[in-house]
Design a protein around this motif. Structure first.
Motif, PDB file in Angstrom:
ATOM      1  N   CYS A 288     -27.448  -2.435 103.187  1.00  0.00           N
ATOM      2  CA  CYS A 288     -26.203  -3.309 104.327  1.00  0.00           C
ATOM      3  C   CYS A 288     -27.856  -3.420 105.258  1.00  0.00           C
ATOM      4  CB  CYS A 288     -24.801  -2.706 104.391  1.00  0.00           C
ATOM      5  SG  CYS A 288     -24.325  -2.653 103.435  1.00  0.00           S
TER       6      CYS A 288
ATOM      7  N   PHE B 284     -27.029  -4.183 109.353  1.00  0.00           N
ATOM      8  CA  PHE B 284     -26.097  -4.340 110.008  1.00  0.00           C
ATOM      9  C   PHE B 284     -27.203  -4.342 111.636  1.00  0.00           C
ATOM     10  CE2 PHE B 284     -25.769  -0.318 108.722  1.00  0.00           C
ATOM     11  CZ  PHE B 284     -25.753   0.358 109.417  1.00  0.00           C
TER      12      PHE B 284
ATOM     13  N   MET C 203     -30.001   8.853 115.443  1.00  0.00           N
ATOM     14  CA  MET C 203     -29.120   9.776 115.778  1.00  0.00           C
ATOM     15  C   MET C 203     -28.461  11.108 114.628  1.00  0.00           C
ATOM     16  SD  MET C 203     -25.139   8.678 117.153  1.00  0.00           S
ATOM     17  CE  MET C 203     -24.089   8.255 115.394  1.00  0.00           C
TER      18      MET C 203
ATOM     19  N   VAL D 111     -21.976 -10.974 115.503  1.00  0.00           N
ATOM     20  CA  VAL D 111     -22.818  -9.867 114.897  1.00  0.00           C
ATOM     21  C   VAL D 111     -21.466  -8.765 113.733  1.00  0.00           C
ATOM     22  CG1 VAL D 111     -23.212  -7.400 116.464  1.00  0.00           C
ATOM     23  CG2 VAL D 111     -24.234 -10.057 117.302  1.00  0.00           C
TER      24      VAL D 111
ATOM     25  N   SER E 172     -21.214  -9.910 110.420  1.00  0.00           N
ATOM     26  CA  SER E 172     -22.757 -10.082 110.140  1.00  0.00           C
ATOM     27  C   SER E 172     -22.064  -8.095 109.686  1.00  0.00           C
ATOM     28  CB  SER E 172     -23.662 -10.595 110.316  1.00  0.00           C
ATOM     29  OG  SER E 172     -24.380  -9.755 110.979  1.00  0.00           O
ATOM     30  N   SER E 173     -22.023  -7.485 110.491  1.00  0.00           N
ATOM     31  CA  SER E 173     -22.400  -5.923 110.545  1.00  0.00           C
ATOM     32  C   SER E 173     -21.520  -4.918 109.704  1.00  0.00           C
ATOM     33  CB  SER E 173     -22.698  -5.584 112.265  1.00  0.00           C
ATOM     34  OG  SER E 173     -23.693  -6.018 112.546  1.00  0.00           O
TER      35      SER E 173
ATOM     36  N   THR F 259     -19.060  -4.312 107.413  1.00  0.00           N
ATOM     37  CA  THR F 259     -19.348  -3.790 106.481  1.00  0.00           C
ATOM     38  C   THR F 259     -20.423  -2.527 106.395  1.00  0.00           C
ATOM     39  OG1 THR F 259     -20.554  -5.346 105.778  1.00  0.00           O
ATOM     40  CG2 THR F 259     -19.019  -4.982 104.028  1.00  0.00           C
ATOM     41  N   GLY F 260     -21.405  -2.662 107.073  1.00  0.00           N
ATOM     42  CA  GLY F 260     -22.406  -1.101 106.998  1.00  0.00           C
ATOM     43  C   GLY F 260     -22.144  -0.644 108.349  1.00  0.00           C
ATOM     44  N   TRP F 261     -20.661  -1.148 109.082  1.00  0.00           N
ATOM     45  CA  TRP F 261     -20.784   0.243 110.097  1.00  0.00           C
ATOM     46  C   TRP F 261     -19.546   0.832 109.929  1.00  0.00           C
ATOM     47  CZ3 TRP F 261     -19.585  -4.457 114.583  1.00  0.00           C
ATOM     48  CH2 TRP F 261     -21.527  -4.059 115.675  1.00  0.00           C
TER      49      TRP F 261
ATOM     50  N   PHE G  58     -19.213   1.420 106.264  1.00  0.00           N
ATOM     51  CA  PHE G  58     -20.051   2.353 104.977  1.00  0.00           C
ATOM     52  C   PHE G  58     -20.415   3.737 106.007  1.00  0.00           C
ATOM     53  CE2 PHE G  58     -20.558  -0.696 101.979  1.00  0.00           C
ATOM     54  CZ  PHE G  58     -19.879  -0.138 100.943  1.00  0.00           C
ATOM     55  N   ILE G  59     -21.395   3.303 107.429  1.00  0.00           N
ATOM     56  CA  ILE G  59     -21.387   4.413 107.895  1.00  0.00           C
ATOM     57  C   ILE G  59     -20.740   5.002 108.847  1.00  0.00           C
ATOM     58  CG2 ILE G  59     -23.857   3.869 107.817  1.00  0.00           C
ATOM     59  CD1 ILE G  59     -23.754   3.354 111.056  1.00  0.00           C
TER      60      ILE G  59
ATOM     61  N   PRO H 140     -18.015   6.934 108.547  1.00  0.00           N
ATOM     62  CA  PRO H 140     -17.937   9.172 108.283  1.00  0.00           C
ATOM     63  C   PRO H 140     -18.834   9.957 108.899  1.00  0.00           C
ATOM     64  CG  PRO H 140     -18.222   7.684 105.868  1.00  0.00           C
ATOM     65  CD  PRO H 140     -18.157   6.375 107.205  1.00  0.00           C
TER      66      PRO H 140
ATOM     67  N   ILE I 117     -21.115   8.567 111.707  1.00  0.00           N
ATOM     68  CA  ILE I 117     -20.672   8.691 113.156  1.00  0.00           C
ATOM     69  C   ILE I 117     -19.606   9.146 113.204  1.00  0.00           C
ATOM     70  CG2 ILE I 117     -20.235   6.540 114.935  1.00  0.00           C
ATOM     71  CD1 ILE I 117     -20.917   4.599 113.237  1.00  0.00           C
TER      72      ILE I 117
END
Lengths: 286, 308
Positions: free
Chosen positions: A102, A104, A113, B16, B19-20, B22-24, B26-27, B29, B31
């Protein structure tokens, strides 16, 4: 006398094998001794000088195992192990998919991090973790040993999945995108099946980790006896001073050691090549 | 004009997010995990070091009292633990590195059955610590243990091994030799990455096998030597192995095995001096960081390959 090149090579090879055999004797000695002693009766184990081989095969030591609550301990260990075996690959691959497939904002920041958490010192973290789990009411439950695996499963593990996913061509992902598959579908039906070999390795490693772990259960779940895991139960019933009860003869102790070592050893022998390759990859990348 | 500009910012940030997200997701967990299980505890540990907290009464801010106690009243005891840990590190790191390197050189040849030998040498590394503890305690039992029978067969005097303050630490170092397979595997991985043509060129030039080891293998694996050295420092400074094989929670006879990590464990999870234990943990962390920094500063000898 002139030694021909070929015969000197044979001598060299023979010498290497003798040396290797001596090393093998050294490295396997504790286990051979443990197995031998687990088949000794009380007369054998109390002989002086110490016997290395049992006089005859005595199997009753293995019955002694069931005089403790081994089955309950086994159930507890299995709960923790299975939870981690499912949770870790799932959450690691989810995060890895986000990072490798993806786009992002803040990707670089979040990646840094994550990687920097590898450097956090275990010795410093262990105490506040206990305080936090205590305030959540998790002490005396298995939550500290299970829930954390749902949050990414560790930076190293995510990194391994990312390395694996890097080799999956992006065109595959794009093609599915055009066909209207959303990211979750693409992750679950396309990327995850390709990752199966890595997931398998991961699951084996997690099994061995959970099975061998005694520190975690000791700190978080040692307050009540019915929460004991296999490792913890054996620690309290067979290792700690004052645990020299009637059934805890040297022979029974060894039998229980053999039983504890068996799953890891068997798995290691079956998957030796993949596991050793995995360790090597981790070492070179690290 | 202003409204147009803010409108632009809103539009831009909406873009922003769109577009972002989905990525957020996914990650997410990772964060959350980093915040919950890394950032918060890390900060809290630092604060705890300045507190008095026994898990019963609420924590109390006491300033640098914990550190003061460590460096005055308890200094002799704490230094004792550090001294044991340092002795362990300074003996075991070079010896284990040398021996496992030697082992790897020996097993880095293509002769039949090599994989089998490697597996058996690595085997002790995968045995559960509890199982090892059971068998070690038996093997190294004073007087009647089998290890005494073995050393006597070689004409050496019997020892009390773990049961005597004078021999306990050396026994632990001796035991760590059974873990040499772990280091060996890493060396073998490093050897695998050395280009074969280097050796071919060297043997064409008539260099002996021994010469090739010193001129090719060792310099080309220096990155791994450095990696193992750093890992050795970090690992042995946090040595905890005496915990399972002693009868008194890792202290050993006359505190001869009371490694600093064992002391931290005892203070935190047996005496519940959470603040004091945190202060000790931070001191240990500081010592490890200094040692690693020193090693990094003197790491000009490390060769990372031409592409770096």
């Amino acid at each position: 006398m002139v030694i021909s090149k070929k015969s000197s090579r044979v001598i060299g090879l023979a010498f290497s094998y003798v040396l290797l055999l001596a090393l093998i004797v050294f490295f396997t000695f504790p286990f051979v001794f443990m197995i031998n002693k687990s088949f000794m009766d009380r007369i054998d184990t109390s002989m002086y000088p110490v016997r290395f081989f049992p006089r005859h095969l005595y199997l009753d030591n293995y019955k002694g195992i069931f005089e403790v609550e081994m089955l309950r301990w086994l159930g507890n260990t299995m709960y923790i192990t299975v939870f981690n075996m499912i949770g870790t690959p799932l959450s690691s691959s989810l995060v890895a998919y986000g990072f490798s497939k993806c786009d992002f904002k803040g990707k670089r920041f979040f990646f840094t991090m994550m990687i920097s958490t590898i450097m956090l010192p275990g010795v410093v973290m262990q105490i506040p973790m206990y305080v936090i789990y205590n305030s959540l009411g998790w002490i005396g439950t298995y939550n500290p040993l299970t829930i954390p695996c749902l949050f990414g499963g560790g930076a190293m593990n995510v990194f391994l999945f990312m390395q694996f996913m890097k080799n999956i061509p992006r065109e595959m992902d794009n093609a599915a995108k055009i066909d209207g598959a959303n990211a979750l579908v693409r992750y679950f039906y396309m990327t995850l099946p390709i990752c199966v070999p890595l997931i398998l390795m991961n699951v084996i490693n997690i099994f061995m980790g959970c099975w061998n772990d005694y520190m975690g259960p000791l700190i978080y779940a040692s307050s009540s006896e019915d929460k004991y895991t296999v490792g913890l139960g054996i620690y309290y019933k067979f290792i700690v001073a004052g645990s020299e009860g009637s059934f805890r003869t040297p022979g029974v102790k060894m039998a229980i050691g053999v039983l504890l070592a068996l799953p890891s050893a068997v798995l290691f022998f079956i998957f030796q090549r993949q596991l050793i390759d995995g360790i090597m990859i981790g070492g070179v990348k690290g | 004009m202003v409204s147009l500009k803010s409108n632009g910012i809103v539009k831009k940030s909406l873009k922003v997010i769109k577009s972002s997200y989905t990525g957020w997701l996914f990650i997410m967990p990772m964060i959350l995990g980093t915040i919950l299980f890394c950032a918060i505890p890390f900060v809290q540990s630092f604060i705890l070091a300045f507190m008095d907290y026994d898990m019963m009464r609420p924590p109390q801010w006491i300033g640098i009292e914990n550190f003061k106690a460590i460096f005055t009243v308890d200094f002799r005891e704490v230094w004792g633990s550090f001294r044991i840990t340092f002795i362990y590190a300074f003996i075991s790191i070079p010896v284990t590195m040398f021996l496992s390197y030697f082992l790897a050189l020996l097993l880095n040849r293509k002769i039949p059955g090599m994989m089998f030998f490697r597996v058996l040498i690595y085997l002790p590394c995968i045995i559960p610590p509890i199982a090892s503890a059971i068998v070690w305690k038996d093997i190294f039992a004073p007087q009647i243990g089998i290890m005494n029978r073995i050393v006597q067969a070689f004409g050496l005097p019997a020892s009390d091994w773990l049961s005597s303050a004078s021999s306990a630490l050396m026994t632990i170092i001796f035991m760590s030799f059974w873990g040499l397979g772990g280091g060996m595997i890493l060396w073998l991985a490093a050897f695998k990455n050395i280009p074969v043509d280097l050796y071919e060129a060297a043997s064409l030039d008539g260099a002996s096998k021994l010469r090739q080891i010193f001129s090719i293998t060792i310099p080309m694996s220096s990155a791994m030597i450095f990696y193992n050295l750093i890992n050795g420092v970090i690992g042995s400074m946090q040595m905890f192995g005496s915990f399972l094989i002693t009868d008194n929670g890792g202290r050993g006879p006359d505190n001869s095995l009371y490694f600093i990590s064992v002391r931290i464990y005892q203070e935190a999870f047996v005496s519940f001096n959470m603040g004091y234990a945190s202060a000790l943990a931070w001191i240990l962390f500081f010592v490890i960081a200094c040692m690693s920094a020193l090693l990094f500063k003197h790491s000009k000898w490390v060769f990372y390959g031409e592409d770096m």
